[in-house]
Motif scaffolding. Structure first.
Motif, mmCIF file in Angstrom:
data_model
loop_
_atom_site.group_PDB
_atom_site.id
_atom_site.type_symbol
_atom_site.label_atom_id
_atom_site.label_comp_id
_atom_site.label_asym_id
_atom_site.label_seq_id
_atom_site.Cartn_x
_atom_site.Cartn_y
_atom_site.Cartn_z
ATOM 1 N N ALA A 1 0.842 -1.191 0.000
ATOM 2 C CA ALA A 1 0.000 0.000 0.000
ATOM 3 C C ALA A 1 0.879 1.242 0.000
ATOM 4 N N GLN A 2 0.796 2.018 -1.085
ATOM 5 C CA GLN A 2 1.558 3.269 -1.132
ATOM 6 C C GLN A 2 0.640 4.385 -0.667
ATOM 7 N N VAL A 3 0.769 4.721 0.608
ATOM 8 C CA VAL A 3 -0.124 5.684 1.251
ATOM 9 C C VAL A 3 0.449 7.091 1.147
ATOM 10 N N SER A 4 -0.436 8.080 1.194
ATOM 11 C CA SER A 4 0.036 9.454 1.010
ATOM 12 C C SER A 4 -0.906 10.441 1.667
ATOM 13 N N TYR A 5 -0.492 11.703 1.629
ATOM 14 C CA TYR A 5 -1.421 12.775 1.990
ATOM 15 C C TYR A 5 -2.537 12.818 0.952
ATOM 16 N N ARG A 6 -3.688 13.378 1.350
ATOM 17 C CA ARG A 6 -4.824 13.501 0.430
ATOM 18 C C ARG A 6 -4.541 14.685 -0.506
ATOM 19 N N ASP A 7 -3.938 14.393 -1.659
ATOM 20 C CA ASP A 7 -3.433 15.459 -2.531
ATOM 21 C C ASP A 7 -3.397 14.996 -3.983
ATOM 22 N N LEU A 8 -4.555 14.739 -4.568
ATOM 23 C CA LEU A 8 -4.601 14.313 -5.970
ATOM 24 C C LEU A 8 -4.037 15.379 -6.901
ATOM 25 N N ALA A 9 -4.381 16.631 -6.647
ATOM 26 C CA ALA A 9 -3.940 17.703 -7.550
ATOM 27 C C ALA A 9 -2.427 17.858 -7.556
ATOM 28 N N GLY A 10 -1.803 17.621 -6.424
ATOM 29 C CA GLY A 10 -0.359 17.794 -6.327
ATOM 30 C C GLY A 10 0.414 16.492 -6.376
ATOM 31 N N PHE A 11 -0.271 15.385 -6.718
ATOM 32 C CA PHE A 11 0.358 14.066 -6.813
ATOM 33 C C PHE A 11 1.043 13.674 -5.503
ATOM 34 N N GLY A 12 0.525 14.179 -4.408
ATOM 35 C CA GLY A 12 1.076 13.818 -3.104
ATOM 36 C C GLY A 12 2.451 14.371 -2.820
ATOM 37 N N ARG A 13 2.873 15.340 -3.596
ATOM 38 C CA ARG A 13 4.236 15.862 -3.429
ATOM 39 C C ARG A 13 4.279 17.246 -2.794
ATOM 40 N N ARG A 14 3.117 17.731 -2.332
ATOM 41 C CA ARG A 14 3.082 19.028 -1.665
ATOM 42 C C ARG A 14 3.071 18.845 -0.155
ATOM 43 N N ALA A 15 3.828 19.699 0.537
ATOM 44 C CA ALA A 15 3.871 19.633 1.995
ATOM 45 C C ALA A 15 2.498 19.966 2.557
ATOM 46 N N MET A 16 2.050 19.174 3.525
ATOM 47 C CA MET A 16 0.749 19.387 4.141
ATOM 48 C C MET A 16 0.866 19.177 5.640
ATOM 49 N N ASP A 17 0.004 19.847 6.396
ATOM 50 C CA ASP A 17 -0.064 19.650 7.840
ATOM 51 C C ASP A 17 -1.404 19.003 8.162
ATOM 52 N N VAL A 18 -1.352 17.718 8.458
ATOM 53 C CA VAL A 18 -2.558 16.956 8.764
ATOM 54 C C VAL A 18 -2.512 16.547 10.228
ATOM 55 N N PRO A 19 -3.581 16.811 10.990
ATOM 56 C CA PRO A 19 -3.593 16.396 12.400
ATOM 57 C C PRO A 19 -3.300 14.906 12.526
ATOM 58 N N PRO A 20 -2.490 14.517 13.511
ATOM 59 C CA PRO A 20 -2.057 13.118 13.625
ATOM 60 C C PRO A 20 -3.189 12.097 13.632
ATOM 61 N N GLU A 21 -4.257 12.354 14.395
ATOM 62 C CA GLU A 21 -5.350 11.389 14.465
ATOM 63 C C GLU A 21 -6.038 11.236 13.104
ATOM 64 N N GLU A 22 -6.187 12.343 12.420
ATOM 65 C CA GLU A 22 -6.794 12.309 11.076
ATOM 66 C C GLU A 22 -5.885 11.566 10.097
ATOM 67 N N LEU A 23 -4.591 11.820 10.188
ATOM 68 C CA LEU A 23 -3.644 11.145 9.302
ATOM 69 C C LEU A 23 -3.650 9.641 9.557
ATOM 70 N N ALA A 24 -3.683 9.239 10.808
ATOM 71 C CA ALA A 24 -3.716 7.814 11.133
ATOM 72 C C ALA A 24 -4.944 7.148 10.519
ATOM 73 N N ASP A 25 -6.089 7.818 10.603
ATOM 74 C CA ASP A 25 -7.313 7.274 10.006
ATOM 75 C C ASP A 25 -7.184 7.171 8.484
ATOM 76 N N GLU A 26 -6.578 8.168 7.884
ATOM 77 C CA GLU A 26 -6.439 8.159 6.423
ATOM 78 C C GLU A 26 -5.473 7.075 5.957
ATOM 79 N N ILE A 27 -4.455 6.802 6.743
ATOM 80 C CA ILE A 27 -3.527 5.716 6.402
ATOM 81 C C ILE A 27 -4.261 4.377 6.470
ATOM 82 N N ALA A 28 -4.995 4.151 7.558
ATOM 83 C CA ALA A 28 -5.749 2.906 7.714
ATOM 84 C C ALA A 28 -6.779 2.756 6.591
#
Length: 258
Positions: free
Chosen positions: A64-91
């Protein structure tokens, strides 16, 4: 190093709808592990299903190649995601891919962050802990703890190892390194190695000798069990074949780490 063994991985499924980027079918004939985009930086359900089916058919491990929620930037833009939210998005991303891996008769075998997230968790403990928390949450549907693939010495691997997750070190044949053993940022014009002969030589040097030349000319130690060749570069499949052939000629066995 005699009897060296290396896994060969590539980023696959990096398309969306009618747009395609990677030659998935050709690359799946070469690599031993496939880092499949899970929909947040690229990929969609049909692409994920198709790549999983091809990987399962060819005995290639599915990651699983997981990333920030960033379709427009192909996941290559720096983002600040709250840890709990990021953990949920990874799962969430791991779970989505597991559906298609299971349908193909296989399973998700490991997790690898992509792009800005990959680079962020090299040094950011909070974001690394969030990624690991997400991997742990997905463990219930993935037959236990999933190995985490990442840069040697990164906070991600340290945190993962600390909670009992298997870790796998990775090197990049087609990316430039700093003297500190980190990847040169992509905004730098020298970040990506485009000369095929240089990529091949670096791949063999990393796998056989555990060394790579940094941008300043210094030799840097790399302790890697997996070697990445990016799938989104022109001629990626042909280059991957040449890399695999060169590794074999150097007496290095290519096989998956899981």
């Amino acid at each position: 190093m005699t009897g060296a063994v290396i896994d060969l991985n590539a980023d696959l499924g990096e398309g969306f709808g009618r747009w395609t980027l990677t030659d998935d079918e050709a690359l799946l004939s070469v690599v031993t592990s496939a880092n499949v985009a899970c929909g947040f930086h690229a990929g969609d359900p049909s692409t994920m299903r198709r790549v999983c089916a091809l990987a399962a058919e060819r005995g290639v491990r599915i990651g699983a190649q997981v990333s920030y929620r960033d379709l427009a930037g192909f996941g290559r833009r720096a983002m600040d995601v709250p840890p709990e939210e990021l953990a949920d998005e990874i799962a969430y991303q791991i779970g989505a891919l597991q559906v298609f891996a299971r349908a193909a008769g296989s399973r998700v075998s490991y997790v690898k962050p992509h792009g800005a997230l990959y680079n962020r968790v090299v040094a950011d403990s909070e974001q690394a802990e969030a990624v690991v928390a997400g991997v742990l949450r997905a463990g219930a549907i993935c037959d236990g703890p999933l190995p985490v693939l990442g840069l040697p010495g990164s906070r991600l691997l340290t945190v993962a190892e600390g909670v009992g997750l298997p870790v796998v070190t990775e090197a990049f044949a087609d990316r430039a390194y700093t003297w500190a053993g980190t990847l040169l940022p992509r905004k730098d014009p020298e970040a990506v190695i485009t000369d095929p002969e240089a990529v091949i030589a670096r791949a063999v040097g990393m796998a056989r000798d555990g060394l790579v030349t940094a941008v300043g000319g210094e030799p840097v130690a790399v302790d890697a069990r997996s070697l990445c060749v990016h799938g989104d570069t022109p001629g990626a499949a042909q280059l991957a074949w040449r890399v695999r052939g060169a590794l074999a000629s150097a007496g290095i066995r290519v096989e998956a780490f899981t």
